[in-house]
Scaffold this motif. Structure first.
Motif, PDB file in Angstrom:
ATOM      1  N   LEU A  23       0.837  -1.197   0.000  1.00 55.60           N
ATOM      2  CA  LEU A  23       0.000   0.000   0.000  1.00 55.60           C
ATOM      3  C   LEU A  23       0.873   1.247   0.000  1.00 55.60           C
ATOM      4  O   LEU A  23       0.554   2.230  -0.674  1.00 55.60           O
ATOM      5  CB  LEU A  23      -0.950   0.008   1.206  1.00 55.60           C
ATOM      6  CG  LEU A  23      -1.858   1.234   1.315  1.00 55.60           C
ATOM      7  CD1 LEU A  23      -2.660   1.460   0.038  1.00 55.60           C
ATOM      8  CD2 LEU A  23      -2.783   1.116   2.512  1.00 55.60           C
ATOM      9  N   SER A  24       1.966   1.198   0.701  1.00 56.30           N
ATOM     10  CA  SER A  24       2.903   2.320   0.718  1.00 56.30           C
ATOM     11  C   SER A  24       3.425   2.611  -0.690  1.00 56.30           C
ATOM     12  O   SER A  24       3.468   3.760  -1.129  1.00 56.30           O
ATOM     13  CB  SER A  24       4.071   2.020   1.661  1.00 56.30           C
ATOM     14  OG  SER A  24       5.041   3.038   1.580  1.00 56.30           O
ATOM     15  N   GLN A  25       3.797   1.564  -1.401  1.00 54.68           N
ATOM     16  CA  GLN A  25       4.303   1.730  -2.762  1.00 54.68           C
ATOM     17  C   GLN A  25       3.236   2.279  -3.703  1.00 54.68           C
ATOM     18  O   GLN A  25       3.525   3.113  -4.559  1.00 54.68           O
ATOM     19  CB  GLN A  25       4.849   0.401  -3.292  1.00 54.68           C
ATOM     20  CG  GLN A  25       6.110  -0.031  -2.578  1.00 54.68           C
ATOM     21  CD  GLN A  25       6.509  -1.472  -2.885  1.00 54.68           C
ATOM     22  OE1 GLN A  25       5.701  -2.270  -3.357  1.00 54.68           O
ATOM     23  NE2 GLN A  25       7.755  -1.803  -2.603  1.00 54.68           N
ATOM     24  N   LEU A  26       2.008   1.833  -3.535  1.00 52.10           N
ATOM     25  CA  LEU A  26       0.907   2.298  -4.389  1.00 52.10           C
ATOM     26  C   LEU A  26       0.504   3.741  -4.086  1.00 52.10           C
ATOM     27  O   LEU A  26       0.120   4.482  -4.981  1.00 52.10           O
ATOM     28  CB  LEU A  26      -0.322   1.401  -4.221  1.00 52.10           C
ATOM     29  CG  LEU A  26      -0.263   0.018  -4.835  1.00 52.10           C
ATOM     30  CD1 LEU A  26      -1.474  -0.806  -4.399  1.00 52.10           C
ATOM     31  CD2 LEU A  26      -0.216   0.111  -6.353  1.00 52.10           C
ATOM     32  N   SER A  27       0.583   4.116  -2.806  1.00 53.21           N
ATOM     33  CA  SER A  27       0.057   5.413  -2.388  1.00 53.21           C
ATOM     34  C   SER A  27       1.100   6.514  -2.243  1.00 53.21           C
ATOM     35  O   SER A  27       0.762   7.693  -2.301  1.00 53.21           O
ATOM     36  CB  SER A  27      -0.671   5.261  -1.047  1.00 53.21           C
ATOM     37  OG  SER A  27       0.248   4.931  -0.021  1.00 53.21           O
ATOM     38  N   GLY A  28       2.348   6.133  -1.999  1.00 56.64           N
ATOM     39  CA  GLY A  28       3.370   7.141  -1.739  1.00 56.64           C
ATOM     40  C   GLY A  28       3.369   7.594  -0.280  1.00 56.64           C
ATOM     41  O   GLY A  28       4.050   8.540   0.091  1.00 56.64           O
ATOM     42  N   VAL A  29       2.588   6.915   0.566  1.00 58.17           N
ATOM     43  CA  VAL A  29       2.539   7.191   2.007  1.00 58.17           C
ATOM     44  C   VAL A  29       3.394   6.121   2.684  1.00 58.17           C
ATOM     45  O   VAL A  29       3.273   4.942   2.355  1.00 58.17           O
ATOM     46  CB  VAL A  29       1.085   7.133   2.535  1.00 58.17           C
ATOM     47  CG1 VAL A  29       1.041   7.363   4.033  1.00 58.17           C
ATOM     48  CG2 VAL A  29       0.202   8.137   1.801  1.00 58.17           C
ATOM     49  N   SER A  30       4.267   6.518   3.611  1.00 62.26           N
ATOM     50  CA  SER A  30       5.167   5.537   4.216  1.00 62.26           C
ATOM     51  C   SER A  30       4.390   4.445   4.952  1.00 62.26           C
ATOM     52  O   SER A  30       3.317   4.689   5.507  1.00 62.26           O
ATOM     53  CB  SER A  30       6.142   6.212   5.182  1.00 62.26           C
ATOM     54  OG  SER A  30       5.499   6.544   6.390  1.00 62.26           O
ATOM     55  N   SER A  31       4.961   3.242   4.938  1.00 64.31           N
ATOM     56  CA  SER A  31       4.304   2.119   5.613  1.00 64.31           C
ATOM     57  C   SER A  31       4.196   2.384   7.115  1.00 64.31           C
ATOM     58  O   SER A  31       3.219   1.988   7.749  1.00 64.31           O
ATOM     59  CB  SER A  31       5.032   0.804   5.334  1.00 64.31           C
ATOM     60  OG  SER A  31       6.383   0.890   5.723  1.00 64.31           O
ATOM     61  N   ALA A  32       5.175   3.079   7.678  1.00 64.82           N
ATOM     62  CA  ALA A  32       5.124   3.414   9.109  1.00 64.82           C
ATOM     63  C   ALA A  32       3.943   4.342   9.394  1.00 64.82           C
ATOM     64  O   ALA A  32       3.228   4.164  10.389  1.00 64.82           O
ATOM     65  CB  ALA A  32       6.426   4.064   9.545  1.00 64.82           C
ATOM     66  N   GLN A  33       3.722   5.308   8.509  1.00 66.10           N
ATOM     67  CA  GLN A  33       2.608   6.230   8.712  1.00 66.10           C
ATOM     68  C   GLN A  33       1.267   5.502   8.566  1.00 66.10           C
ATOM     69  O   GLN A  33       0.351   5.720   9.354  1.00 66.10           O
ATOM     70  CB  GLN A  33       2.678   7.397   7.726  1.00 66.10           C
ATOM     71  CG  GLN A  33       1.600   8.428   7.971  1.00 66.10           C
ATOM     72  CD  GLN A  33       1.707   9.645   7.084  1.00 66.10           C
ATOM     73  OE1 GLN A  33       2.563   9.726   6.220  1.00 66.10           O
ATOM     74  NE2 GLN A  33       0.829  10.599   7.290  1.00 66.10           N
ATOM     75  N   ILE A  34       1.169   4.632   7.577  1.00 61.53           N
ATOM     76  CA  ILE A  34      -0.063   3.857   7.390  1.00 61.53           C
ATOM     77  C   ILE A  34      -0.330   3.012   8.636  1.00 61.53           C
ATOM     78  O   ILE A  34      -1.460   2.953   9.129  1.00 61.53           O
ATOM     79  CB  ILE A  34       0.019   2.968   6.133  1.00 61.53           C
ATOM     80  CG1 ILE A  34       0.128   3.836   4.869  1.00 61.53           C
ATOM     81  CG2 ILE A  34      -1.205   2.053   6.035  1.00 61.53           C
ATOM     82  CD1 ILE A  34       0.523   3.070   3.613  1.00 61.53           C
ATOM     83  N   SER A  35       0.699   2.384   9.165  1.00 63.13           N
ATOM     84  CA  SER A  35       0.558   1.567  10.363  1.00 63.13           C
ATOM     85  C   SER A  35       0.055   2.402  11.538  1.00 63.13           C
ATOM     86  O   SER A  35      -0.840   1.976  12.276  1.00 63.13           O
ATOM     87  CB  SER A  35       1.894   0.916  10.712  1.00 63.13           C
ATOM     88  OG  SER A  35       1.791   0.202  11.929  1.00 63.13           O
TER      89      SER A  35
END
Length: 76
Positions: A23-35
């Motif tokens: 999802l991070s790669q698709l969105s450009g939002v860091s995986s840490a932030q998504i978590s």
């Protein structure tokens, strides 16, 4: 305070078979932030972050904005 937005985001991510990194790669939002959003350990994300996530997950931006508290649901 409940984490309505985070629970919804995680459900939508899992529904599409994506992990945090994907999802991070698709969105450009860091995986840490998504978590942090999903677990409620972060404040309300900025509208531009919600826009990126809505596009990546193919879900309604307005729905995310309502769940984040930026918009009120208008009764029909």
């Amino acid at each position: 305070m409940s984490n309505i937005l985070g629970v919804y985001l995680k459900k939508q991510r899992k529904k599409r078979g994506l992990n945090l990194v994907e999802l991070s790669q698709l969105s450009g939002v860091s995986s840490a932030q998504i978590s942090r959003i999903e677990t409620g350990k972060r404040g309300i994300p900025k509208p531009d972050t919600l826009k990126k996530l809505s596009l990546a997950l193919m879900i309604s931006y307005e729905d995310l904005m309502m769940r984040a508290g930026y918009l009120e649901k208008v009764p029909h």
